[in-house]
Motif scaffolding. Structure first.
Motif, PDB file in Angstrom:
ATOM      1  N   ILE A 100       0.831  -1.211   0.000  1.00 38.55           N
ATOM      2  CA  ILE A 100       0.000   0.000   0.000  1.00 38.55           C
ATOM      3  C   ILE A 100       0.867   1.263   0.000  1.00 38.55           C
ATOM      4  N   ILE A 101       2.135   1.130   0.384  1.00 34.50           N
ATOM      5  CA  ILE A 101       3.033   2.304   0.419  1.00 34.50           C
ATOM      6  C   ILE A 101       3.221   2.902  -0.965  1.00 34.50           C
ATOM      7  N   TRP A 102       3.054   2.087  -2.019  1.00 31.32           N
ATOM      8  CA  TRP A 102       3.328   2.584  -3.369  1.00 31.32           C
ATOM      9  C   TRP A 102       2.249   3.533  -3.866  1.00 31.32           C
ATOM     10  N   GLY A 103       1.032   3.428  -3.343  1.00 32.30           N
ATOM     11  CA  GLY A 103      -0.062   4.267  -3.828  1.00 32.30           C
ATOM     12  C   GLY A 103       0.203   5.752  -3.686  1.00 32.30           C
ATOM     13  N   PRO A 104       0.480   6.257  -2.471  1.00 24.63           N
ATOM     14  CA  PRO A 104       0.785   7.681  -2.330  1.00 24.63           C
ATOM     15  C   PRO A 104       2.009   8.113  -3.125  1.00 24.63           C
ATOM     16  N   VAL A 105       2.997   7.206  -3.243  1.00 27.35           N
ATOM     17  CA  VAL A 105       4.195   7.537  -4.035  1.00 27.35           C
ATOM     18  C   VAL A 105       3.797   7.785  -5.485  1.00 27.35           C
ATOM     19  N   ALA A 106       2.934   6.917  -6.025  1.00 29.05           N
ATOM     20  CA  ALA A 106       2.508   7.057  -7.420  1.00 29.05           C
ATOM     21  C   ALA A 106       1.664   8.297  -7.633  1.00 29.05           C
ATOM     22  N   ASP A 107       0.792   8.613  -6.670  1.00 30.35           N
ATOM     23  CA  ASP A 107      -0.055   9.791  -6.827  1.00 30.35           C
ATOM     24  C   ASP A 107       0.765  11.080  -6.767  1.00 30.35           C
ATOM     25  N   LYS A 108       1.871  11.062  -6.055  1.00 26.56           N
ATOM     26  CA  LYS A 108       2.675  12.272  -5.925  1.00 26.56           C
ATOM     27  C   LYS A 108       3.773  12.367  -6.980  1.00 26.56           C
ATOM     28  N   PHE A 109       4.457  11.253  -7.261  1.00 29.36           N
ATOM     29  CA  PHE A 109       5.640  11.299  -8.117  1.00 29.36           C
ATOM     30  C   PHE A 109       5.449  10.679  -9.495  1.00 29.36           C
ATOM     31  N   GLY A 110       4.329   9.999  -9.727  1.00 22.08           N
ATOM     32  CA  GLY A 110       4.082   9.467 -11.063  1.00 22.08           C
ATOM     33  C   GLY A 110       3.964   7.959 -11.106  1.00 22.08           C
ATOM     34  N   ARG A 111       3.187   7.483 -12.088  1.00 18.25           N
ATOM     35  CA  ARG A 111       2.935   6.048 -12.230  1.00 18.25           C
ATOM     36  C   ARG A 111       4.157   5.297 -12.740  1.00 18.25           C
ATOM     37  N   VAL A 112       4.848   5.858 -13.724  1.00 18.10           N
ATOM     38  CA  VAL A 112       5.953   5.147 -14.366  1.00 18.10           C
ATOM     39  C   VAL A 112       7.141   5.002 -13.419  1.00 18.10           C
ATOM     40  N   ARG A 113       7.496   6.066 -12.714  1.00 13.89           N
ATOM     41  CA  ARG A 113       8.612   5.983 -11.774  1.00 13.89           C
ATOM     42  C   ARG A 113       8.342   4.924 -10.703  1.00 13.89           C
ATOM     43  N   THR A 114       7.120   4.918 -10.206  1.00  9.50           N
ATOM     44  CA  THR A 114       6.776   3.973  -9.149  1.00  9.50           C
ATOM     45  C   THR A 114       6.740   2.548  -9.681  1.00  9.50           C
ATOM     46  N   LEU A 115       6.247   2.366 -10.901  1.00 14.31           N
ATOM     47  CA  LEU A 115       6.248   1.053 -11.530  1.00 14.31           C
ATOM     48  C   LEU A 115       7.667   0.514 -11.622  1.00 14.31           C
ATOM     49  N   THR A 137      -8.357  11.071 -10.288  1.00 16.15           N
ATOM     50  CA  THR A 137      -6.936  10.911 -10.567  1.00 16.15           C
ATOM     51  C   THR A 137      -6.051  11.159  -9.351  1.00 16.15           C
ATOM     52  N   GLU A 138      -6.405  12.157  -8.515  1.00 14.15           N
ATOM     53  CA  GLU A 138      -5.513  12.535  -7.415  1.00 14.15           C
ATOM     54  C   GLU A 138      -5.353  11.453  -6.357  1.00 14.15           C
ATOM     55  N   CYS A 139      -6.298  10.488  -6.294  1.00 20.21           N
ATOM     56  CA  CYS A 139      -6.136   9.413  -5.308  1.00 20.21           C
ATOM     57  C   CYS A 139      -6.327   8.030  -5.931  1.00 20.21           C
ATOM     58  N   ARG A 140      -6.320   7.949  -7.262  1.00 14.52           N
ATOM     59  CA  ARG A 140      -6.587   6.665  -7.933  1.00 14.52           C
ATOM     60  C   ARG A 140      -5.501   5.638  -7.634  1.00 14.52           C
ATOM     61  N   PRO A 170      -3.646  10.949   0.712  1.00 15.15           N
ATOM     62  CA  PRO A 170      -4.533  10.252  -0.235  1.00 15.15           C
ATOM     63  C   PRO A 170      -5.330   9.128   0.406  1.00 15.15           C
ATOM     64  N   PHE A 171      -4.768   8.430   1.411  1.00 12.18           N
ATOM     65  CA  PHE A 171      -5.530   7.367   2.054  1.00 12.18           C
ATOM     66  C   PHE A 171      -6.740   7.935   2.801  1.00 12.18           C
ATOM     67  N   ALA A 172      -6.565   9.123   3.383  1.00  7.64           N
ATOM     68  CA  ALA A 172      -7.695   9.763   4.063  1.00  7.64           C
ATOM     69  C   ALA A 172      -8.813  10.071   3.071  1.00  7.64           C
ATOM     70  N   GLU A 173      -8.433  10.404   1.824  1.00  7.95           N
ATOM     71  CA  GLU A 173      -9.431  10.681   0.789  1.00  7.95           C
ATOM     72  C   GLU A 173     -10.343   9.477   0.558  1.00  7.95           C
ATOM     73  N   LEU A 174      -9.767   8.290   0.665  1.00  9.04           N
ATOM     74  CA  LEU A 174     -10.524   7.076   0.375  1.00  9.04           C
ATOM     75  C   LEU A 174     -11.648   6.840   1.370  1.00  9.04           C
ATOM     76  N   PHE A 175     -11.566   7.489   2.524  1.00  7.08           N
ATOM     77  CA  PHE A 175     -12.572   7.274   3.558  1.00  7.08           C
ATOM     78  C   PHE A 175     -13.417   8.512   3.814  1.00  7.08           C
ATOM     79  N   ARG A 176     -13.357   9.453   2.873  1.00  6.48           N
ATOM     80  CA  ARG A 176     -14.319  10.538   2.909  1.00  6.48           C
ATOM     81  C   ARG A 176     -15.710   9.953   2.679  1.00  6.48           C
ATOM     82  N   PRO A 177     -16.765  10.620   3.157  1.00  3.45           N
ATOM     83  CA  PRO A 177     -18.119  10.052   3.047  1.00  3.45           C
ATOM     84  C   PRO A 177     -18.483   9.560   1.647  1.00  3.45           C
TER      85      PRO A 177
END
Length: 435
Positions: free
Chosen positions: A89-104, A369-372, A226-233
């Motif tokens: 799960i650590i990779w999710g915030p990294v990807a949302d902030k720094f990019g999908r390709v770098r994290t991949l 997109t910001e929390c996908r 971003p994880f907090a976003e996932l639990f917004r109402p």
């Protein structure tokens, strides 16, 4: 030929208008697909070599290599691997902030390095540590690759792209079976883990040929939590339900299909087949399972567009429940033709295993997109912690019952329970990927 036919099929299902893919979309797909294929190979290597590896490692760890201990410690190592996957799960915030390709790129490097190091393990605990850390990388690759394809491919072809990408994981099972046939059966388990270093070769391709999705670059909003976003109402209910759906799928995959090679070996031993033939049959069984899943992935987006996401997942859940129960609860114990019927059941178990492709299609449709990336990583990883417990329980059940069939057959039950949860999921059929 498989690659060409899959891409050709993507031009006809389901696409109201054919849209040409850009070079970056093509390269990005193959980078994601290739990483997921080698990820699948990496994941299944241990299932294929578990018995010979533990027979060597347990005595070096001061533990008797009895059949019961092999079952218990095999289940423990699978469980620890899932714990590592949960940590992805650590990779999710990294990807949302720094990019999908770098994290991949980082996820592929992670699982390649620690699978390679497992080849040099001198006791069961060193290999266990490598499996945990390899799981961290493997769990992140699916989330990053799936998010990239969803965001980069055109809307008309995005759904088929999701299904095609997921065939990669089970093509990796096929590669693992081939590797076991040509390498593992002759040279042992250590060279099989050494093969796990191969995915690192993809990193150069990714760096050279693939740019970040335009959708991510155009998104100016970067949420701090971003994880907090996932639990917004507005997202809480779908996040909890999606996590439960993936947990059910995990139980079926890791508490069930990873015991396929060992099950084939037990049926072969019961029929007094030579050890070399048993190892070969285990490789063939993995190939049958993989072929079933690849074929099961292809019609999934077509079905999902016509009857809806939830109902489609329900069909695949039913297939999993029926095939697990019949393969491990019935065919496994037949006195005659057990191997033949078990292989038939494995094919349909593979078809049902394509339920994972639904998440690659469905999850990106439910989050902006910001929390996908964080949503994909969280939902596909958090259930691994609970799945680890189920996997260990199956291993303990094998030790208690002195058989594989009964404990694994019981993993069909969660799929039946999951059918009652599916009507409460968010239906996104006909909706475009949100910005």
């Amino acid at each position: 030929m498989l690659f060409r036919s899959c891409v050709a099929l993507s031009t006809s299902i389901p696409s109201p208008s054919k849209v040409a893919l850009t070079p970056n979309q093509v390269r990005g797909f193959w980078a994601s697909w290739g990483g997921w294929a080698l990820d699948g190979m990496d994941s299944f290597i241990f299932a294929l070599v578990m018995v010979p590896a533990l027979r060597e490692l347990l005595p070096k760890s001061g533990i008797a290599a009895t059949a019961g201990n092999v079952g218990v410690y095999g289940g423990l190592l699978f469980a620890l691997f899932l714990v590592g996957w949960g940590m992805a799960i650590i990779w999710g915030p990294v990807a949302d902030k720094f990019g999908r390709v770098r994290t991949l790129m980082l996820t592929i490097l992670c699982y390649s390095l620690f699978t390679l190091l497992a080849a040099f393990g001198q006791n069961v605990w060193q290999v266990a540590a490598c499996r945990v850390l390899a799981g961290v990388g493997i769990g992140g690759e699916w989330a990053m690759g799936g998010t990239f394809v969803a965001e980069e491919w055109p809307e008309q072809r995005r759904k088929m792209g999701a299904a095609l990408m997921h065939t990669g994981y089970y093509f990796g099972f096929f590669l693992a079976a081939l590797a076991n046939h040509f390498i593992g059966e002759t040279h042992g388990w250590r060279p099989m883990f050494a093969l796990g270093g191969a995915p690192a070769l993809l990193v150069g391709f990714i760096l050279y040929g693939v740019a970040e999705p335009k959708r991510w670059k155009a998104s100016v909003k970067r949420v701090s939590s971003p994880f907090a976003e996932l639990f917004r109402p507005e997202y809480r209910r779908r996040t909890l339900l999606n996590s439960l759906y993936v947990l059910i799928s995990i139980i079926g995959l890791w508490a069930g299909t990873v015991y396929v090679p060992a099950s084939v070996a037990e049926i072969a031993a019961r029929n007094h087949l030579p050890g070399a033939l048993a190892a070969r049959l285990a490789s063939y069984a993995t190939m049958v399972l993989s072929l079933g899943t690849i074929l099961g992935c292809l019609p999934l987006p077509w079905i999902a567009e016509r009857i809806g996401r939830g109902k489609t997942l329900g069909i695949y859940f039913l297939c999993m429940a029926a095939s697990i129960a019949s393969s491990f609860g019935l065919a496994f114990y037949l006195q005659q033709d057990a191997m033949t019927w078990f292989f038939i059941g494995l094919f349909f178990l593979g078809v049902g295993g394509a339920n994972f492709a639904m998440y690659t299609l469905w999850l990106p449709e439910q989050y902006p997109t910001e929390c996908r990336g964080s949503a994909f990583a969280f939902i596909t990883s958090v259930g691994r912690f609970v799945g680890a417990g189920f996997t260990f329980l199956v291993g303990a059940g094998v030790s208690h019952f002195h058989t594989i069939g009964i404990p694994v057959a019981l993993t069909a039950i969660p799929f039946l329970l999951g059918l009652f949860l599916l009507p409460f999921g968010m239906e996104t059929t006909g909706q475009a990927l949100p910005d």
